[in-house]
Design a protein around this motif. Structure first.
Motif, PDB file in Angstrom:
ATOM      1  N   ALA A 297      45.920   6.806  37.941  1.00  0.00           N
ATOM      2  CA  ALA A 297      45.358   8.133  38.215  1.00  0.00           C
ATOM      3  C   ALA A 297      45.944   8.717  39.499  1.00  0.00           C
ATOM      4  CB  ALA A 297      43.838   8.037  38.314  1.00  0.00           C
ATOM      5  N   ALA A 298      46.121   7.867  40.513  1.00  0.00           N
ATOM      6  CA  ALA A 298      46.707   8.334  41.773  1.00  0.00           C
ATOM      7  C   ALA A 298      48.146   8.798  41.563  1.00  0.00           C
ATOM      8  CB  ALA A 298      46.658   7.221  42.814  1.00  0.00           C
ATOM      9  N   LEU A 299      48.907   8.044  40.786  1.00  0.00           N
ATOM     10  CA  LEU A 299      50.301   8.420  40.526  1.00  0.00           C
ATOM     11  C   LEU A 299      50.381   9.742  39.767  1.00  0.00           C
ATOM     12  CD1 LEU A 299      51.773   4.921  39.558  1.00  0.00           C
ATOM     13  CD2 LEU A 299      52.207   6.208  41.660  1.00  0.00           C
ATOM     14  N   LEU A 300      49.486   9.933  38.807  1.00  0.00           N
ATOM     15  CA  LEU A 300      49.471  11.196  38.066  1.00  0.00           C
ATOM     16  C   LEU A 300      49.131  12.357  38.990  1.00  0.00           C
ATOM     17  CD1 LEU A 300      47.705  10.109  34.744  1.00  0.00           C
ATOM     18  CD2 LEU A 300      50.079  10.853  35.008  1.00  0.00           C
ATOM     19  N   TRP A 301      48.163  12.163  39.868  1.00  0.00           N
ATOM     20  CA  TRP A 301      47.764  13.236  40.786  1.00  0.00           C
ATOM     21  C   TRP A 301      48.902  13.560  41.755  1.00  0.00           C
ATOM     22  CZ3 TRP A 301      47.116  14.933  45.687  1.00  0.00           C
ATOM     23  CH2 TRP A 301      46.238  16.000  45.886  1.00  0.00           C
ATOM     24  N   LEU A 302      49.665  12.538  42.146  1.00  0.00           N
ATOM     25  CA  LEU A 302      50.765  12.739  43.090  1.00  0.00           C
ATOM     26  C   LEU A 302      52.030  13.256  42.411  1.00  0.00           C
ATOM     27  CD1 LEU A 302      50.274   9.487  45.210  1.00  0.00           C
ATOM     28  CD2 LEU A 302      49.754  11.830  45.923  1.00  0.00           C
ATOM     29  N   GLY A 303      51.966  13.452  41.094  1.00  0.00           N
ATOM     30  CA  GLY A 303      53.112  13.999  40.376  1.00  0.00           C
ATOM     31  C   GLY A 303      54.121  12.971  39.918  1.00  0.00           C
ATOM     32  N   GLU A 304      53.774  11.684  40.023  1.00  0.00           N
ATOM     33  CA  GLU A 304      54.679  10.611  39.585  1.00  0.00           C
ATOM     34  C   GLU A 304      54.337  10.237  38.142  1.00  0.00           C
ATOM     35  OE1 GLU A 304      57.160   9.520  41.284  1.00  0.00           O
ATOM     36  OE2 GLU A 304      56.729  10.459  43.210  1.00  0.00           O
ATOM     37  N   ALA A 305      54.582  11.178  37.229  1.00  0.00           N
ATOM     38  CA  ALA A 305      54.165  10.979  35.838  1.00  0.00           C
ATOM     39  C   ALA A 305      54.920   9.831  35.175  1.00  0.00           C
ATOM     40  CB  ALA A 305      54.369  12.271  35.048  1.00  0.00           C
ATOM     41  N   THR A 306      56.219   9.723  35.444  1.00  0.00           N
ATOM     42  CA  THR A 306      57.010   8.658  34.814  1.00  0.00           C
ATOM     43  C   THR A 306      56.514   7.283  35.233  1.00  0.00           C
ATOM     44  OG1 THR A 306      58.960  10.104  34.786  1.00  0.00           O
ATOM     45  CG2 THR A 306      59.326   7.743  34.493  1.00  0.00           C
ATOM     46  N   ALA A 307      56.298   7.110  36.535  1.00  0.00           N
ATOM     47  CA  ALA A 307      55.793   5.829  37.031  1.00  0.00           C
ATOM     48  C   ALA A 307      54.411   5.534  36.467  1.00  0.00           C
ATOM     49  CB  ALA A 307      55.751   5.832  38.554  1.00  0.00           C
ATOM     50  N   ALA A 308      53.589   6.580  36.334  1.00  0.00           N
ATOM     51  CA  ALA A 308      52.227   6.386  35.827  1.00  0.00           C
ATOM     52  C   ALA A 308      52.235   5.950  34.369  1.00  0.00           C
ATOM     53  CB  ALA A 308      51.421   7.671  35.993  1.00  0.00           C
ATOM     54  N   TRP A 309      53.011   6.658  33.538  1.00  0.00           N
ATOM     55  CA  TRP A 309      52.971   6.383  32.104  1.00  0.00           C
ATOM     56  C   TRP A 309      53.781   5.160  31.701  1.00  0.00           C
ATOM     57  CZ3 TRP A 309      48.989   8.268  30.118  1.00  0.00           C
ATOM     58  CH2 TRP A 309      48.538   9.555  30.412  1.00  0.00           C
ATOM     59  N   VAL A 310      54.699   4.733  32.542  1.00  0.00           N
ATOM     60  CA  VAL A 310      55.484   3.540  32.218  1.00  0.00           C
ATOM     61  C   VAL A 310      54.908   2.324  32.949  1.00  0.00           C
ATOM     62  CG1 VAL A 310      57.757   2.462  32.262  1.00  0.00           C
ATOM     63  CG2 VAL A 310      57.553   4.906  31.786  1.00  0.00           C
ATOM     64  N   ALA A 311      55.078   2.304  34.267  1.00  0.00           N
ATOM     65  CA  ALA A 311      54.627   1.145  35.040  1.00  0.00           C
ATOM     66  C   ALA A 311      53.111   1.018  35.033  1.00  0.00           C
ATOM     67  CB  ALA A 311      55.146   1.249  36.471  1.00  0.00           C
ATOM     68  N   GLY A 312      52.412   2.148  35.220  1.00  0.00           N
ATOM     69  CA  GLY A 312      50.955   2.097  35.287  1.00  0.00           C
ATOM     70  C   GLY A 312      50.325   1.614  33.997  1.00  0.00           C
ATOM     71  N   VAL A 313      50.761   2.170  32.887  1.00  0.00           N
ATOM     72  CA  VAL A 313      50.181   1.782  31.593  1.00  0.00           C
ATOM     73  C   VAL A 313      50.513   0.331  31.265  1.00  0.00           C
ATOM     74  CG1 VAL A 313      50.281   2.214  29.110  1.00  0.00           C
ATOM     75  CG2 VAL A 313      50.112   4.134  30.704  1.00  0.00           C
ATOM     76  N   MET A 314      51.727  -0.106  31.578  1.00  0.00           N
ATOM     77  CA  MET A 314      52.088  -1.509  31.337  1.00  0.00           C
ATOM     78  C   MET A 314      51.208  -2.447  32.156  1.00  0.00           C
ATOM     79  SD  MET A 314      56.266  -1.278  31.244  1.00  0.00           S
ATOM     80  CE  MET A 314      56.480  -3.054  31.093  1.00  0.00           C
ATOM     81  N   LEU A 315      50.958  -2.075  33.406  1.00  0.00           N
ATOM     82  CA  LEU A 315      50.122  -2.912  34.268  1.00  0.00           C
ATOM     83  C   LEU A 315      48.683  -2.950  33.764  1.00  0.00           C
ATOM     84  CD1 LEU A 315      50.048  -4.616  36.853  1.00  0.00           C
ATOM     85  CD2 LEU A 315      49.571  -2.527  38.137  1.00  0.00           C
ATOM     86  N   VAL A 316      48.161  -1.794  33.374  1.00  0.00           N
ATOM     87  CA  VAL A 316      46.790  -1.736  32.851  1.00  0.00           C
ATOM     88  C   VAL A 316      46.668  -2.571  31.582  1.00  0.00           C
ATOM     89  CG1 VAL A 316      45.057  -0.224  31.820  1.00  0.00           C
ATOM     90  CG2 VAL A 316      46.266   0.509  33.872  1.00  0.00           C
ATOM     91  N   ALA A 317      47.601  -2.375  30.654  1.00  0.00           N
ATOM     92  CA  ALA A 317      47.541  -3.095  29.380  1.00  0.00           C
ATOM     93  C   ALA A 317      47.670  -4.602  29.588  1.00  0.00           C
ATOM     94  CB  ALA A 317      48.640  -2.592  28.448  1.00  0.00           C
TER      95      ALA A 317
END
Length: 238
Positions: free
Chosen positions: A125-145
Motif C-alpha cells: 500500500a505504501a509503494l502504491l501511494w508513493l507511485g511505485e506501482a511496478t514494485a508494488a504489483w510485482v515485488a509486493g504481491v510476490m512477498l504477500v503471496a
C-alpha cells in the motif's frame, strides 16, 4: 600425603573435564544473528534508522528533531503505511527468532509468516501511494503471496506441503530481485562517476538491507536441509 595429592589431581581433572564439556555461551549479538529472525531485524533496524538519519541530515536543522521524526513516520499516508509495515516486520522478525530456537513451538513459524504477510500488505500500500506501482504489483504481491501462503500451510496438515512451502519461500526470495535491480540502476551512475556518492547513500544502504533480507529468506528456504543434516550427524554419533 601422596594420596591427598593424587586425589587433588583427580578432582582437578574431573573439574576440567566437566568445564570443557560445557557449551560456551554465545554473545548476545551472535545469538541474535544465529537465525533468520535476527537477520531480518538487522535489516529492518538499519533501514528504519538510516532513513531517519538521512532525512534529518537533509533538513539541515530547518526543522526540529521531533518534527522531522513525525514527518518521517506519519507525515503522509505513504509514510504511515511504511511505518506500520516496519513495525509489523520487526514483530515478525522477533517471532522468527524465537521460532528458530531449539524446542520452539511449531506454531510460531506460521505466525511469523502471517505477521510478515500483513507487513507486506502495508508495504505494498505504501509503494502504491508513493507511485511505485511496478514494485508494488510485482515485488509486493510476490512477498504477500509467499508469506501468507506459508502461514496458511498448517491448514493442510494432513498433506505433505514441503514442496509447496519451498515454492512459496522461493517466491519470497525472488520478490527481492526487482528492488535490488532498481537500486542497482540507481547506484550505477555514481559508480561511473556521473553523480556524487552522497546522492546514492540511501540506495546503497537499502541494497545492504535487501541482501540481509534475502539472506534470511534463504535460511528459511533451506532450513529443512539443515535439519536433515543435523539429524544425520546426530544419528551417526549415537
Amino acid at each position: 600425603m601422596q594420596s591427598r595429592f593424587q586425589n587433588g589431581i583427580q578432582a582437578v581433572g574431573r573439574t576440567s573435564f566437566h568445564e570443557s564439556g560445557r557449551k560456551p555461551r554465545r554473545s548476545f549479538l551472535r545469538s541474535r544473528l544465529s537465525g533468520p529472525g535476527g537477520i531480518y531485524n538487522l535489516g529492518n533496524v538499519i533501514a528504519l534508522f538510516s532513513g531517519f538519519a538521512l532525512k534529518l541530515y537533509g533538513d539541515q536543522g530547518q526543522s526540529g528533531v521531533f518534527v522531522t521524526l513525525y514527518s518521517y513516520l506519519v507525515g503522509n499516508s505513504g509514510a504511515t503505511f511504511l511505518t506500520l509495515a516496519m513495525i509489523l516486520f520487526l514483530i515478525s522478525g522477533e517471532v522468527y527468532h524465537h521460532a528458530a530456537k531449539p524446542g520452539a513451538r511449531a506454531a510460531l513459524l506460521p505466525w511469523a509468516d502471517f505477521i510478515s504477510g500483513l507487513a507486506a500488505i502495508s508495504l505494498t500500500a505504501a509503494l502504491l501511494w508513493l507511485g511505485e506501482a511496478t514494485a508494488a504489483w510485482v515485488a509486493g504481491v510476490m512477498l504477500v503471496a509467499g508469506k501468507l501462503g506459508c502461514a496458511a500451510l498448517p491448514v493442510f496438515a494432513n498433506l505433505d506441503t514441503t514442496r509447496v512451502e519451498r515454492l512459496l519461500r522461493v517466491m519470497v526470495a525472488a520478490s527481492r530481485a526487482p528492488s535490488l535491480v532498481a537500486l542497482g540502476l540507481t547506484v550505477l551512475p555514481a559508480l561511473r562517476g556521473e553523480v556524487a556518492f552522497d546522492l546514492v547513500i540511501l540506495p546503497l544502504i537499502m541494497i545492504l538491507c535487501f541482501l540481509l533480507w534475502l539472506w534470511a529468506d534463504l535460511l528459511l528456504l533451506f532450513r529443512h536441509r539443515s535439519a536433515r543434516g543435523i539429524t544425520v550427524r546426530t544419528d551417526g554419533s549415537v
